[in-house]
Structures are given as C-alpha cells and as structure tokens.
Design an enzyme around this catalytic site. Structure first.
Site, mmCIF file in Angstrom:
data_model
loop_
_atom_site.group_PDB
_atom_site.id
_atom_site.type_symbol
_atom_site.label_atom_id
_atom_site.label_comp_id
_atom_site.label_asym_id
_atom_site.label_seq_id
_atom_site.Cartn_x
_atom_site.Cartn_y
_atom_site.Cartn_z
ATOM 1 N N GLU A 8 0.858 -1.195 0.000
ATOM 2 C CA GLU A 8 0.000 0.000 0.000
ATOM 3 C C GLU A 8 0.891 1.242 0.000
ATOM 4 O O GLU A 8 2.075 1.165 0.357
ATOM 5 C CB GLU A 8 -0.919 -0.004 1.225
ATOM 6 C CG GLU A 8 -0.168 0.077 2.547
ATOM 7 C CD GLU A 8 -0.774 1.077 3.508
ATOM 8 O OE1 GLU A 8 -1.178 2.172 3.067
ATOM 9 O OE2 GLU A 8 -0.800 0.770 4.713
ATOM 10 N N LYS A 140 -3.294 0.078 13.868
ATOM 11 C CA LYS A 140 -2.617 1.262 14.387
ATOM 12 C C LYS A 140 -2.888 1.370 15.885
ATOM 13 O O LYS A 140 -4.033 1.261 16.321
ATOM 14 C CB LYS A 140 -3.179 2.517 13.708
ATOM 15 C CG LYS A 140 -2.922 2.569 12.226
ATOM 16 C CD LYS A 140 -3.344 3.886 11.633
ATOM 17 C CE LYS A 140 -4.778 3.904 11.186
ATOM 18 N NZ LYS A 140 -5.110 5.073 10.340
HETATM 19 N N1 PSU Z 1 -0.956 2.554 9.772
HETATM 20 C C1 PSU Z 1 0.015 3.472 9.962
HETATM 21 N N2 PSU Z 1 0.051 4.539 9.142
HETATM 22 C C2 PSU Z 1 -0.843 4.731 8.160
HETATM 23 C C3 PSU Z 1 -1.860 3.743 7.948
HETATM 24 C C4 PSU Z 1 -1.873 2.689 8.789
HETATM 25 O O1 PSU Z 1 0.816 3.354 10.859
HETATM 26 O O2 PSU Z 1 -0.765 5.717 7.454
HETATM 27 C C5 PSU Z 1 -2.868 3.938 6.855
HETATM 28 C C6 PSU Z 1 -3.174 2.631 6.118
HETATM 29 O O3 PSU Z 1 -3.121 2.906 4.741
HETATM 30 C C7 PSU Z 1 -4.593 2.300 6.525
HETATM 31 C C8 PSU Z 1 -5.159 3.689 6.728
HETATM 32 O O4 PSU Z 1 -5.290 1.570 5.568
HETATM 33 O O5 PSU Z 1 -4.104 4.379 7.391
HETATM 34 C C9 PSU Z 1 -6.447 3.702 7.504
HETATM 35 O O6 PSU Z 1 -6.895 5.008 7.576
HETATM 36 P P1 PSU Z 1 -8.355 5.352 8.200
HETATM 37 O O7 PSU Z 1 -8.228 5.105 9.675
HETATM 38 O O8 PSU Z 1 -8.559 6.781 7.864
HETATM 39 O O9 PSU Z 1 -9.307 4.432 7.541
#
Ligand code: PSU
Ligand code: MN
Length: 288
Positions: A8, A140
């Site tokens: 990704e 995360k």
């Molecule tokens: N984990 C991290 N940094 C990030 C992400 C995940 O440490 O930038 C990204 C991934 O691409 C994940 C996204 O799919 O954040 C999810 O974002 P949201 O919570 O806005 O759905």
C-alpha cells in the site's frame, strides 16, 4: 497467478515523515525482491489505479503534498479529478486482487477509533468482503484495539498470530488480546489461504506479525506517549483524516524517535514475511 507481493502507499504518502517515507518503501521492495517475488506498490497516478508503480513515480508521490488519501470510496472520484493518491489498505486490497495478487504487506490496518464508535476505518468492511491475505502488525496503536478485534470477529475475518498468541499493538508486541489461531511458518499460512479459497469463503486472512523485539516499544512506553499525544490532538482540535499523521508524528517526538524506528523495522519485517508467505503459496498453486 502472479508471484508478486502488493504494497500500500498511504503509509508512505500520509503515514511517515520525509525522507523516511520513500526510503521505507524502497527497503520493503528490496526485502521482497531478495526472497524471490516481485514487489507491486499500488497507487493512484493522475486518476488511474496503477499496480507496479515505478520508483520515480513513488518518489514523486513521497515528496508531493497534494496527494489524496484514497480508500475504496475515493477510487471513482480520482478517476474524475485526475489526482494522485496513496491507497489505504481497503483500496490496495481491492486493486491487488483485481490484478491477481493475493498477498499484501503493510504496517497496521485501520480500525475503530478510541472514544468514538462512529469513526470506523473502511479497511474493516473491505477485509470482511475481499478474499486477500494482509500481513500487518495488528492495527494502528492509536485505535481502540479491543473494539477493532471484536469487529474483525463479527466480520468473519480470519485473524492469525504469526509466531505469537497475541494480537500485536503495532509498534508494541503485546496487546493482551488473543488471536484466532497461532501459525509458526509461511507454509502454515499458505495452507490456510488454500483452504479458504477451496471452501469459497470471501473474506480476508489477516496475518499479524509483532514488531521485531529489538525495535519494539514496551507497553508502558507506548501508553504514556500515546496519552500525551491524544491530549495534544484534543487541545489542537485535530480530527478526521489529519488525526493519524498528527498522532504518529507527535508520538515519535514523545518517544524520541523510537516509535518511528519501530514503525520502519516492522514494515520491513512484514514485507519479508509477506514474501515468504507468497513464495509458499505460489509453490502450492502451480502444478509441478
Ligand atoms: N498505519 C500506519 N500509518 C498509516 C496507515 C496505517 O501506521 O498511514 C494507513 C493505512 O493505509 C490504513 C489507513 O489503511 O491508514 C487507515 O486510515 P483510516 O483510519 O482513515 O481508515
Ligand atoms: Mn478514520
């Protein structure tokens, strides 16, 4: 089937600071290549989804500040606006499967945010409905992990602990939350992927790999840093899309860079394990 591992790009465009972000991508790509499969970074280039983004384009995205964070719902929009985009886990999973790539590596998936049940990542419904294999270090750590794990269960996502019995907390190896099943080898994961496909189940397999021990944060380092970062975010009224980048950046300051080093270490380790799983899966898929 292609012998490729998808990557990704939101982690590069929105998750990591410059210049570490591009270097992390390159390190993940070489880690995969060394083990045999081809790395396939996925992103949106001028409105078009691209699988196998060339390195020069990746570097351009890493440096640019007007790149859109693209989850599934953004894919039709960028086709119209012709913007560049980093793809999140949900969008990458969709585009990888469409290109015939089964295994995909990332840092942490999105999930249920703390305190606010309404903020749920599009990653969760995507994992529930798209039959891929996502190698990550849990979700995360800024999220509500118990609620995220509950949600994965409700959604029918198979959660495997890779050489662990616990759902990892991203930069920290422990969360106290159990996984569905522990696996100890790439072959064991490959076998589970084949079984899922043979029975026709259409949800993802989440392979959870803890951060390498030398680089990991202790639970107390993580929690105390995070508490301060969450307070800072609230004081500065940071919400929505801006929250993750803010918290990761603030946490890196609180931990004097240790959380950033852990983030990089786990990304490269996850890329390596994804390549090993892909290799085992590929062997079992081609008639000998
Ligand atoms: N984990 C991290 N940094 C990030 C992400 C995940 O440490 O930038 C990204 C991934 O691409 C994940 C996204 O799919 O954040 C999810 O974002 P949201 O919570 O806005 O759905
Ligand atoms: Mn969100």
């Amino acid at each position: 089937m292609k012998n490729q591992v998808a990557l990704e790009t939101t982690v590069m465009t929105h998750g990591l600071p410059l210049p570490t972000n591009f270097q992390a991508m390159r390190d993940m790509m070489s880690a995969i290549r060394e083990l045999g499969p081809e790395p396939a970074p996925i992103a949106i280039i001028r409105g078009k989804p691209v699988v196998n983004v060339p390195e020069a384009e990746l570097e351009r995205l890493a440096l640019a500040s007007d790149v859109r964070k693209c989850s599934l719902r953004d894919l039709p929009i960028v086709g119209n606006t012709l913007e560049d985009g980093g793809t999140t886990v949900s969008a990458t999973l969709f585009l990888a499967l469409r290109a015939g790539i089964q295994v995909f590596a990332t840092g942490g998936i999105g999930g249920v945010h703390r305190g606010d049940d309404g903020d749920v990542s599009a990653d969760l419904p995507a994992l529930a409905t798209l039959p891929g294999t996502v190698v990550c270090s849990g979700a995360k750590s800024i999220l509500d992990l118990p609620k995220t794990v509950e949600r994965l269960e409700s959604d029918g996502v198979t959660v495997l602990g890779y050489q662990t019995d616990e759902f990892p907390a991203f930069t920290c190896r422990e969360s106290g939350l159990p996984v569905d099943h522990r696996v100890d080898s790439p072959e064991a994961v490959a076998e589970i992927i084949h079984t899922r496909d043979a029975i026709g189940l259409r949800s993802s397999i989440l392979v959870c790999v803890p951060c390498p021990p030398k680089s990991a944060l202790t639970p107390s380092e993580l929690e105390s840093g995070l508490e301060l970062s969450l307070e800072n975010a609230e004081r500065q009224k940071i919400t929505g899309k801006a929250l993750t980048p803010f918290l990761l950046d603030d946490l890196a300051r609180q931990t004097r860079g240790k959380s950033l080093a852990a983030n990089l270490a786990l990304l490269i380790n996850n890329a390596r394990i994804a390549a090993e799983i892909q290799t085992a899966f590929f062997k079992g898929s081609v008639p000998s």
